[in-house]
Design a protein around this motif. Structure first.
Motif, short mmCIF file in Angstrom:
data_model
loop_
_atom_site.label_atom_id
_atom_site.label_comp_id
_atom_site.label_asym_id
_atom_site.label_seq_id
_atom_site.Cartn_x
_atom_site.Cartn_y
_atom_site.Cartn_z
N ALA A 55 69.34 -4.17 61.67
CA ALA A 55 67.91 -4.82 61.89
C ALA A 55 68.22 -6.41 62.30
N LYS A 56 68.91 -6.82 61.96
CA LYS A 56 69.57 -8.53 62.21
C LYS A 56 70.00 -8.49 63.49
N GLY A 57 70.67 -7.54 64.02
CA GLY A 57 71.64 -7.62 65.10
C GLY A 57 73.05 -8.47 64.74
N ARG A 58 73.26 -8.26 63.49
CA ARG A 58 74.42 -8.95 62.86
C ARG A 58 75.73 -8.06 63.04
N PRO A 59 76.72 -8.96 63.53
CA PRO A 59 78.19 -8.27 63.69
C PRO A 59 78.72 -7.77 62.30
N PRO A 141 71.31 -10.87 53.39
CA PRO A 141 71.76 -11.94 54.34
C PRO A 141 70.28 -12.45 54.74
N SER A 142 70.20 -13.58 55.39
CA SER A 142 68.97 -14.16 56.00
C SER A 142 68.08 -13.30 56.73
N ALA A 143 66.88 -13.38 56.29
CA ALA A 143 65.93 -12.43 57.11
C ALA A 143 65.50 -12.83 58.51
N ASN A 144 66.35 -12.96 59.44
CA ASN A 144 66.12 -13.52 60.79
C ASN A 144 66.95 -12.58 61.73
N LEU A 145 66.82 -12.68 62.97
CA LEU A 145 67.67 -12.34 64.01
C LEU A 145 69.06 -12.91 64.04
N PRO A 149 67.49 -19.67 63.91
CA PRO A 149 67.23 -20.44 62.73
C PRO A 149 66.61 -19.55 61.57
N SER A 150 67.31 -19.90 60.43
CA SER A 150 66.77 -19.13 59.15
C SER A 150 65.71 -19.24 58.97
N PRO A 151 65.14 -18.17 58.26
CA PRO A 151 63.60 -17.86 57.97
C PRO A 151 63.12 -18.64 56.79
N VAL A 178 67.90 -24.62 52.99
CA VAL A 178 69.09 -24.38 53.19
C VAL A 178 69.66 -23.43 52.39
N GLU A 179 70.57 -22.37 53.19
CA GLU A 179 71.22 -21.34 52.21
C GLU A 179 72.05 -21.85 51.15
N SER A 180 72.60 -21.18 50.42
CA SER A 180 73.35 -21.32 49.06
C SER A 180 74.69 -21.85 49.44
N VAL A 229 78.12 -21.26 67.63
CA VAL A 229 76.68 -21.52 67.60
C VAL A 229 75.92 -20.59 66.47
N HIS A 230 74.99 -20.95 65.58
CA HIS A 230 74.56 -20.34 64.71
C HIS A 230 73.17 -21.02 64.36
N TYR A 231 72.36 -20.30 63.82
CA TYR A 231 71.13 -21.08 63.20
C TYR A 231 70.53 -21.76 64.54
MG MG Z 1 72.41 -16.17 57.88
#
Ligand code: MG
Ligand code: AMP
Length: 344
Positions: A55-59, A141-145, A149-151, A178-180, A229-231
């Motif tokens: 769903a996220k397209g996360r590796p 994980p964060s609910a973004n693609l 940027p995180s949701p 921001v994340e934990s 690159v992330h977020y």
């Molecule tokens: Mg994340």
């Protein structure tokens, strides 16, 4: 990928009950936490965790964090130790993730094949209620693609994942933003893996010793333009850092305007009067208000990205080596295409 109908659930008893039912049936539910919205699924089901990644397209080589209703459930997924107990006692529920040896019940999909698992107990009342109601460890994980940027709102989740998940529970904007903070407590001294919502200094105060720092980054990651690159917004973001950051920011913005570019700035409230006119500005907090800036950061980046601009600029939003400022600095560097360092 299977197209799903994404339901928008309220954060009342009815919504919480429905979310828990979907999770127990191995569905995917985005839930509000105090850090950012998480994309939750049954952490004990390998196929559900694979669906989260899809769903996220996360590796698949990026492990996800397991969320629990309380510290007493820790032994279901991990092997605790004294340092973990101390930190859990001090900071749970809250934005601290502990990395510990995993139990065999946790499928390798959760941990990217590692023999350790990241675990936390969120403090958000809606997340806590859903975790209690479904009585499962939830991988989230964060609910973004992946890479975006995180949701921090339910709308951000829908912008990225509508049609890809079963439901989102709207619990309003995330308060930390921001994340934990992630701490590996398998080794001694404990190691800070990611700065986040809990200040490293607060953790060190509880432990009575300094945290080890993340393994050194490779040379390539330090080169401008080659940061991991992330977020990141899709519009290229340049980050200005160092002692002359404010002057350089003003200069860079003016040159871009001269070139006829449409410019956006993620601005500190202190900087408003320094910026030229004709710029799209998203204001976060002041230099000494990192909590305000953290809560606003991802929403501001998403707003600038949606504004149809050519280039974005920002500077460090707080002391990058202190408290929440570390998390802000980390996220901004990863969101940037290039870092312009003015230290001389
Ligand atoms: Mg994340
Ligand atoms: P998020 O994207 O917020 O879900 O955070 C997931 C991040 O937590 C990963 O990208 C890793 O950096 C970290 N993480 C999770 N589990 C582990 C683990 N077992 N060992 C090391 N880092 C982990």
């Amino acid at each position: 990928m299977l197209r799903r109908h994404t339901r928008c659930l309220t954060s009342d008893l009815e919504g919480i009950r429905t979310a828990a039912e979907i999770l127990r049936a191995d569905g995917l539910v985005a839930l509000p936490t105090e850090t950012v919205y998480g994309l939750g699924g049954n952490a004990l089901s390998a196929s559900t965790v694979r669906a989260i990644f899809e769903a996220k397209g996360r590796p698949a080589d990026d492990p996800v964090i397991v969320h629990l209703a309380s510290a007493s459930a820790l032994e279901r997924v991990a092997v605790a130790n004294q340092v973990a107990a101390k930190l859990a006692d001090a900071f749970w529920p809250g934005p601290l993730t502990l990395v510990l040896p995993k139990r065999p019940e946790v499928p390798p999909e959760v941990t990217a094949g590692l023999d350790t698992v990241g675990v936390r107990v969120p403090s958000h009342p809606v997340a806590a209620a859903i975790l209690r109601a479904c009585d499962l460890p939830i991988a989230a994980p964060s609910a973004n693609l992946f890479g975006r940027p995180s949701p921090t709102t339910a709308q951000h989740v829908l912008d990225d994942l509508d049609g890809r998940i079963d439901a989102v529970v709207d619990g309003g904007p995330a308060t930390v933003g921001v994340e934990s903070t992630i701490v590996d407590v398998c080794s001694s001294p404990a190691r800070l893996l990611r700065p986040g919502g809990v200040a490293a200094e607060a953790i060190e105060a509880v432990l009575g010793e300094r945290l080890a720092l993340p393994e050194k980054r490779t040379g390539a990651q330090l080169a401008p333009g080659m940061l991991p690159v992330h977020y990141a917004p899709r519009t290229p973001l340049s980050l200005v850092v160092g002692s002359h950051a404010r002057d350089r920011l003003r200069l860079e913005v003016a040159s871009a305007l001269d070139r006829g570019e449409r410019v956006g700035v993620l601005a500190l409230s202190d900087d408003l009067t320094y910026l030229p006119g004709g710029v799209r500005v998203e204001v976060v907090g002041g230099w000494s208000e990192p909590r305000v800036s953290a809560a606003r950061l991802f929403d501001a980046l998403r707003a600038l990205d949606a504004a149809g601009l050519d280039v974005l600029f920002a500077r460090d939003l707080a002391d990058p080596e202190l408290g929440l400022g570390r998390a802000l600095a980390d996220r901004l560097r990863r969101a940037s295409r290039q870092v312009l360092d003015t230290r001389d």
